[in-house]
Design a protein around this motif. Sequence first.
Motif, PDB file in Angstrom:
ATOM      1  N   ASP A  26       0.831  -1.207   0.000  1.00  0.00           N
ATOM      2  CA  ASP A  26       0.000   0.000   0.000  1.00  0.00           C
ATOM      3  C   ASP A  26       0.866   1.258   0.000  1.00  0.00           C
ATOM      4  OD1 ASP A  26      -2.745   1.136   0.207  1.00  0.00           O
ATOM      5  OD2 ASP A  26      -1.941   1.963   2.070  1.00  0.00           O
TER       6      ASP A  26
ATOM      7  N   THR B  97       2.527   1.656  -3.394  1.00  0.00           N
ATOM      8  CA  THR B  97       1.527   2.000  -4.403  1.00  0.00           C
ATOM      9  C   THR B  97       1.121   3.464  -4.311  1.00  0.00           C
ATOM     10  OG1 THR B  97       0.705  -0.271  -4.390  1.00  0.00           O
ATOM     11  CG2 THR B  97      -0.756   1.411  -5.301  1.00  0.00           C
ATOM     12  N   GLU B  98       0.867   3.944  -3.103  1.00  0.00           N
ATOM     13  CA  GLU B  98       0.485   5.346  -2.928  1.00  0.00           C
ATOM     14  C   GLU B  98       1.585   6.280  -3.409  1.00  0.00           C
ATOM     15  OE1 GLU B  98      -2.396   6.872  -1.974  1.00  0.00           O
ATOM     16  OE2 GLU B  98      -3.172   4.850  -2.302  1.00  0.00           O
TER      17      GLU B  98
ATOM     18  N   ILE C  87       1.760   6.240  -7.240  1.00  0.00           N
ATOM     19  CA  ILE C  87       0.695   7.019  -7.869  1.00  0.00           C
ATOM     20  C   ILE C  87       1.053   8.506  -7.881  1.00  0.00           C
ATOM     21  CG2 ILE C  87      -1.695   7.804  -7.556  1.00  0.00           C
ATOM     22  CD1 ILE C  87      -2.339   4.928  -6.639  1.00  0.00           C
ATOM     23  N   ASP C  88       1.618   8.992  -6.808  1.00  0.00           N
ATOM     24  CA  ASP C  88       2.046  10.395  -6.763  1.00  0.00           C
ATOM     25  C   ASP C  88       3.147  10.645  -7.801  1.00  0.00           C
ATOM     26  OD1 ASP C  88       2.030  13.067  -5.307  1.00  0.00           O
ATOM     27  OD2 ASP C  88       4.133  12.500  -5.087  1.00  0.00           O
TER      28      ASP C  88
ATOM     29  N   ARG D 102      -4.484  -0.054  -9.267  1.00  0.00           N
ATOM     30  CA  ARG D 102      -4.582   1.295  -8.693  1.00  0.00           C
ATOM     31  C   ARG D 102      -3.647   2.255  -9.421  1.00  0.00           C
ATOM     32  NH1 ARG D 102      -3.478   0.359  -2.500  1.00  0.00           N
ATOM     33  NH2 ARG D 102      -3.395   2.654  -2.498  1.00  0.00           N
TER      34      ARG D 102
END
Length: 339
Positions: A175, A178-179, A182-183, A221
């Motif tokens: 997680d 992944t976060e 994404i940024d 995601r």
Amino acid sequence: MDSIFLKTLFGKECERPPIWLMRQAGRILPRYQEMRKQYSFAELIATPELAAKVTLLPVEDLGVDTAILFTDILTIPMAMGMDIEWTEKGPRFAHPLASYQQPLKHLSIQPERLDNVYRAIDLVVEQSHVPLIGFCGGPLTILCYMLQGISTKSTFPEAKKFFYERREETMRLVDAVTEFSIDYVTKQIEHGIDAFQLFESHASLLPADAYEELFLPAVCRITDAVRSMGIPLIFFPKGLGSGLRLITPDVCDFVSIDWQTSLIEARQIVHPEVGLQGNFDPHLLFAPQEEIAHTLESYKPFFHKYPNWIVNLGHGVLADTPLENVQFFVDWIKNTNWK
């Protein structure tokens, strides 16, 4: 932008398949080798002006249809607070996360460490008229390096053991990566990339069902974030094999196929609305040029039947590949009558 690469990515049929090569920006190019005499790899990727120059070398010297940003997938762990050493035997992290009881506590998010990447994108966009591919590593691949610390054990035994022994901690790390990814992706798009490739270079480490459970939701995601901004996306799950059945239009626009799976077989497994990229064995470029031409000729029927295809290798260009053969490969694709 009138680009055969972008037209193909967006589903338009073209007179020939577009071509680019993974690891095209470096290694085999004499001008890159000259730069390496002056600068270390770390200096090249950390200096926007140098990274931008290397990014454009294969467009100028080989005539490929698109550029891919010259940086490294390990910029993400670096910007998450991990110190890396670039050695002759590959990257090495001083403090691999698998050695800690609470690995997340040993990360310190430092997004400013990626500013040089965004500046390099700005410079390429200013200087070039060809599309630019941005990229990052897939969650499994990034975590393998973060957990194990070195790349010399290509099966990543400590990382793989961690996935099975410490499932909850694995998912927390997935997680976090992944976060942050994404940024990173979002900012690359804001700075002007035209397409994106997600490199899951070690998808073969897990059975397909385990990859589907642990990592594919995180992949989606990231890919959703890219595509929601109007940028087409290529996913490269190297070694996924029969797991290619999982690759649907919900995952990506194109999927890159490694050389272990034939394009015909991949086309039967992958959802028909997902385009294919690949998948020539990098060692083919060591063969005599007549053999290279014969192999390429055999792909014409495939293109006639399935024009949503981007020519590439099944992995990166090998370091000692003859430059004249790489040039022959690119020129053949571009100059042949594919009709």
